[in-house]
Motif scaffolding. Structure first.
Motif, PDB file in Angstrom:
ATOM      1  N   GLY A   2       0.862  -1.155   0.076  1.00  0.00           N
ATOM      2  CA  GLY A   2       0.101   0.019   0.033  1.00  0.00           C
ATOM      3  C   GLY A   2       0.834   1.290   0.167  1.00  0.00           C
ATOM      4  N   SER A   3       0.075   2.397   0.421  1.00  0.00           N
ATOM      5  CA  SER A   3       0.939   3.810   0.140  1.00  0.00           C
ATOM      6  C   SER A   3       1.798   3.818   1.393  1.00  0.00           C
ATOM      7  N   ILE A   4       2.826   4.543   1.044  1.00  0.00           N
ATOM      8  CA  ILE A   4       3.986   4.495   2.267  1.00  0.00           C
ATOM      9  C   ILE A   4       4.231   6.147   2.907  1.00  0.00           C
ATOM     10  N   ARG A   5       4.380   6.307   3.878  1.00  0.00           N
ATOM     11  CA  ARG A   5       4.927   7.558   4.477  1.00  0.00           C
ATOM     12  C   ARG A   5       6.400   7.444   4.945  1.00  0.00           C
ATOM     13  N   LEU A   6       7.201   8.003   4.366  1.00  0.00           N
ATOM     14  CA  LEU A   6       8.786   8.005   4.790  1.00  0.00           C
ATOM     15  C   LEU A   6       8.909   9.466   5.714  1.00  0.00           C
ATOM     16  N   LEU A   7       9.515   9.065   6.882  1.00  0.00           N
ATOM     17  CA  LEU A   7       9.948  10.206   7.783  1.00  0.00           C
ATOM     18  C   LEU A   7      11.098  10.184   8.082  1.00  0.00           C
ATOM     19  N   THR A   8      12.000  11.609   8.148  1.00  0.00           N
ATOM     20  CA  THR A   8      13.168  11.452   8.503  1.00  0.00           C
ATOM     21  C   THR A   8      13.438  12.937   9.225  1.00  0.00           C
ATOM     22  N   PHE A   9      14.832  13.528   9.136  1.00  0.00           N
ATOM     23  CA  PHE A   9      14.994  14.782   9.918  1.00  0.00           C
ATOM     24  C   PHE A   9      15.597  16.093   9.229  1.00  0.00           C
ATOM     25  N   THR A  10      15.715  15.758   7.612  1.00  0.00           N
ATOM     26  CA  THR A  10      16.074  16.849   6.825  1.00  0.00           C
ATOM     27  C   THR A  10      15.302  16.579   5.373  1.00  0.00           C
ATOM     28  N   ASN A  11      14.940  17.883   5.032  1.00  0.00           N
ATOM     29  CA  ASN A  11      14.447  17.763   3.524  1.00  0.00           C
ATOM     30  C   ASN A  11      15.085  17.235   2.774  1.00  0.00           C
ATOM     31  N   LYS A  12      16.689  17.420   2.503  1.00  0.00           N
ATOM     32  CA  LYS A  12      17.490  16.633   1.673  1.00  0.00           C
ATOM     33  C   LYS A  12      17.535  15.029   1.918  1.00  0.00           C
TER      34      LYS A  12
ATOM     35  N   LEU B 227      11.773   4.725  -4.939  1.00  0.00           N
ATOM     36  CA  LEU B 227      11.126   4.662  -6.298  1.00  0.00           C
ATOM     37  C   LEU B 227      12.096   3.922  -7.032  1.00  0.00           C
ATOM     38  N   ARG B 228      13.182   3.351  -6.746  1.00  0.00           N
ATOM     39  CA  ARG B 228      13.947   2.421  -7.267  1.00  0.00           C
ATOM     40  C   ARG B 228      13.377   0.930  -7.347  1.00  0.00           C
ATOM     41  N   VAL B 229      12.293   0.966  -6.291  1.00  0.00           N
ATOM     42  CA  VAL B 229      11.836  -0.578  -6.101  1.00  0.00           C
ATOM     43  C   VAL B 229      10.902  -0.760  -7.094  1.00  0.00           C
ATOM     44  N   PRO B 230      10.957  -1.848  -7.759  1.00  0.00           N
ATOM     45  CA  PRO B 230       9.912  -2.200  -8.748  1.00  0.00           C
ATOM     46  C   PRO B 230       8.484  -1.926  -8.392  1.00  0.00           C
ATOM     47  N   GLY B 231       7.691  -1.362  -9.415  1.00  0.00           N
ATOM     48  CA  GLY B 231       6.361  -1.199  -9.225  1.00  0.00           C
ATOM     49  C   GLY B 231       5.924  -0.106  -8.233  1.00  0.00           C
ATOM     50  N   GLN B 232       7.056   0.642  -7.550  1.00  0.00           N
ATOM     51  CA  GLN B 232       6.502   1.687  -6.651  1.00  0.00           C
ATOM     52  C   GLN B 232       6.222   2.942  -7.414  1.00  0.00           C
ATOM     53  N   SER B 233       5.280   3.371  -7.072  1.00  0.00           N
ATOM     54  CA  SER B 233       4.905   4.796  -7.765  1.00  0.00           C
ATOM     55  C   SER B 233       5.055   6.220  -6.803  1.00  0.00           C
ATOM     56  N   SER B 234       5.326   7.299  -7.380  1.00  0.00           N
ATOM     57  CA  SER B 234       5.365   8.494  -6.468  1.00  0.00           C
ATOM     58  C   SER B 234       4.080   8.888  -5.794  1.00  0.00           C
ATOM     59  N   LYS B 235       3.253   8.429  -6.590  1.00  0.00           N
ATOM     60  CA  LYS B 235       1.845   8.677  -6.233  1.00  0.00           C
ATOM     61  C   LYS B 235       1.504   8.043  -4.672  1.00  0.00           C
ATOM     62  N   ARG B 236       2.031   6.965  -4.551  1.00  0.00           N
ATOM     63  CA  ARG B 236       1.865   6.176  -3.548  1.00  0.00           C
ATOM     64  C   ARG B 236       2.902   6.468  -2.279  1.00  0.00           C
ATOM     65  N   LEU B 237       3.848   7.547  -2.344  1.00  0.00           N
ATOM     66  CA  LEU B 237       4.974   7.936  -1.437  1.00  0.00           C
ATOM     67  C   LEU B 237       4.608   9.376  -0.968  1.00  0.00           C
ATOM     68  N   ALA B 238       4.757   9.342   0.642  1.00  0.00           N
ATOM     69  CA  ALA B 238       4.792  10.675   1.238  1.00  0.00           C
ATOM     70  C   ALA B 238       6.106  10.808   1.875  1.00  0.00           C
ATOM     71  N   ALA B 239       6.954  11.580   1.325  1.00  0.00           N
ATOM     72  CA  ALA B 239       8.220  11.792   2.066  1.00  0.00           C
ATOM     73  C   ALA B 239       8.744  13.078   2.627  1.00  0.00           C
ATOM     74  N   GLY B 240       9.036  13.112   4.051  1.00  0.00           N
ATOM     75  CA  GLY B 240       9.216  14.460   4.573  1.00  0.00           C
ATOM     76  C   GLY B 240       9.637  14.237   6.080  1.00  0.00           C
ATOM     77  N   THR B 241       9.903  15.294   6.559  1.00  0.00           N
ATOM     78  CA  THR B 241      10.408  15.223   7.980  1.00  0.00           C
ATOM     79  C   THR B 241       9.384  15.264   8.981  1.00  0.00           C
ATOM     80  N   PHE B 242       9.656  14.908  10.326  1.00  0.00           N
ATOM     81  CA  PHE B 242       8.680  14.790  11.251  1.00  0.00           C
ATOM     82  C   PHE B 242       7.991  16.294  11.346  1.00  0.00           C
ATOM     83  N   HIS B 243       8.701  17.399  11.253  1.00  0.00           N
ATOM     84  CA  HIS B 243       8.139  18.569  11.129  1.00  0.00           C
ATOM     85  C   HIS B 243       7.186  19.046   9.890  1.00  0.00           C
ATOM     86  N   THR B 244       7.513  18.472   8.797  1.00  0.00           N
ATOM     87  CA  THR B 244       6.409  18.842   7.702  1.00  0.00           C
ATOM     88  C   THR B 244       5.253  18.001   8.063  1.00  0.00           C
ATOM     89  N   PHE B 245       5.287  16.852   8.699  1.00  0.00           N
ATOM     90  CA  PHE B 245       4.393  15.940   8.799  1.00  0.00           C
ATOM     91  C   PHE B 245       3.628  16.805   9.949  1.00  0.00           C
TER      92      PHE B 245
END
Length: 253
Positions: A12-22, A32-50
Motif C-alpha cells: 500500500g501507500s508509504i509514509r517516509l519520515l526523517t529529519f532533513t528535507n535533503k 522509487l527504485r523499487v520495482p512497481g513503486q509509484s511516486s503517487k503512493r509515497l509521502a516523504a518528509g520530515t517529522f516537522h513537515t508531517f
C-alpha cells in the motif's frame, strides 16, 4: 551502521519520515527504485513537515486557525520579551516538553504563559509541530486512524535521533497501520542535546514487539577507519556492543 526494525507486513501507500528535507528526498529517490513503486503512493518528509500537515488540517483542536505562523529561535526570544517572560527558560521548556518530563513549578508557570501567548497570536514554534501533533494523534483515535488508512506503511530513518515526542507520534499511528519499520544505529546518536533519545530504538523493539534485523557490514568506509571506529565505540559503556565488518580494504586514518 544500522538496524532495520520491522513489524507486520502488507502492501500500500508509504509514509517516509526523517529529519532533513535533503534526507527525505534521498529516501524517496531510493524508494522509487523499487520495482512497481509509484511516486503517487509515497509521502516523504520530515517529522516537522508531517506535524505541519496535521496542524494545518486539525490545529483548531489545539486553539490554532489555519493561518498560523511558525517562529524561529530569535522570534521566540522576542515574543518572550514582549510578554515579559524570561527567555532563559526557553531551552529548559523545550527540553522537558520534547522528553515528556515533569517541569518545576517555576518552569511550568513560564511554559503555560508562553504557550498561551503563542496561541493568542496564532503562532507555533518547531516543538509545537511535534508535541501538538503527538497530543492530537494520541487523544483522537479516529484522527490517527485516518492518517493510518491514508498511508498504511511507515518507514522512519535515523530513528536514534528521535525525541520521546516523536516516538509518541509513531506509537500513536502504530495501531492503525499495517507495517512500520525504522532504520537506526544507537551508536551514532549525537542529538541528545536537541531532545533525541537513542533509547527509543530499544523502546521500539520492546513496546511494538519489533523484529530486529541487524546489518553488520559497512559499505561506505574502508577497513582502517571501521577498525578504529569499532575500537572507539567499544570503549563506551553505553554502546550497543555491535562490531562492524568493513566491505572495503585499506583506508587512511
Amino acid at each position: 551502521r544500522a538496524h532495520y526494525l520491522l513489524t507486520k507486513h502488507s502492501n500500500g501507500s508509504i509514509r517516509l519520515l526523517t529529519f532533513t528535507n535533503k534526507a527525505a528526498a534521498e529516501m524517496k529517490e531510493r524508494a522509487l527504485r523499487v520495482p512497481g513503486q509509484s511516486s503517487k503512493r509515497l509521502a516523504a518528509g520530515t517529522f516537522h513537515t508531517f506535524g505541519l500537515e496535521v496542524l494545518q488540517n486539525h490545529g483548531k483542536q489545539v486553539g490554532l486557525n489555519t493561518e498560523f505562523e511558525i517562529i524561529d529561535v530569535d522570534e521566540q526570544k522576542a515574543l518572550c520579551q514582549q510578554a515579559g517572560l524570561d527567555e532563559d527558560n526557553l531551552f529548559s521548556w523545550s527540553y522537558v516538553r520534547l522528553r515528556g518530563l515533569k517541569a518545576t513549578a517555576g518552569l511550568l508557570s513560564f511554559g503555560k504563559a508562553y504557550q498561551a501567548e503563542k496561541l493568542k497570536k496564532n503562532l507555533v514554534d518547531f516543538d509545537d509541530l511535534i508535541v501538538y501533533t503527538a497530543d492530537l494523534l494520541e487523544q483522537n483515535a479516529p484522527l490517527a486512524k485516518a492518517y493510518g488508512l491514508k498511508h498504511p506503511h511507515l518507514l522512519v530513518d535515523e530513528f536514534q535521533d528521535t525525541s520521546p515526542a516523536q516516538f509518541r507520534i509513531v506509537t500513536a499511528l502504530f495501531p492503525h497501520i499495517k507495517t512500520i519499520g525504522v532504520f537506526a544505529d544507537d551508536d551514532q546518536a549525537i542529538f541528545e542535546f536537541a531532545g533525541a533519545e537513542a533509547k527509543n530504538v530499544k523502546r521500539f523493539i520492546q513496546q511494538l514487539a519489533a523484529k530486529e534485523l541487524p546489518l553488520y557490514t559497512n559499505y561506505r568506509c574502508a577497513e582502517k577507519i571501521v577498525t578504529l571506529a569499532n575500537r572507539l565505540i567499544s570503549s563506551n559503556p553505553r554502546s550497543s556492543g555491535r562490531l562492524m565488518k568493513p566491505y572495503r580494504k585499506g583506508g587512511r586514518i
